[in-house]
Design an enzyme around this catalytic site. Sequence first.
Site: not given
Ligand code: NI
Length: 177
Positions: A47, A52, A100, A143, A146
């Site tokens: 994911g 990110q 992650c 996710e 985030h």
């Molecule tokens: Ni992550």
Amino acid sequence: MTVRNILRMGDPLLLQRAAEVKSFGTPELQELLADMFDTMHSAGGVGLAAPQIGESLRVVVFGFEQSERYPDAPAVPRTILVNPVLTPLGEEQEEVWEGCLSVPGLRGLVPRHLRLRYQGFDPQGAPIDRTVDGFHARVVQHEVDHLDGILYPMRIRDMSRFGFQDVLFPGQPAGDD
Ligand code: NI
């Protein structure tokens, strides 16, 4: 289509609340999604959230048939989720080891809701509404965190259950997400 640089923990952008997507079906959104999938696949992740790769928008992608990093995990359908809303179902939680791509080399034992409903939109603006459990529910929670500036280490209850993957699990293939 480009493999983008993945921001790592410490970057302030990962701590921001990402902005809602206002326009669907745009070339910009399609380009962002293509980059997100390229980047996720290149890194071997299950994911990825837009922040990110430096785009502070409420967009996540996830899904896989078989993950080298989570060899026991059941397949999760390839999903694009824009402006997601999560609703936990029931009180039940479980703790599972997570990693992650923004926290490379580490793993931690993270509590997550076992079951939840998630709603949102596909890239064209069509609604998505699913009720899921287990690993699928875990990936969505990771996710969507985030998008609210939350990285999984912030959710670890027992910091003695946080460490380097190759030390915690010697002999297993290295993985980060
Ligand atoms: Ni992550």
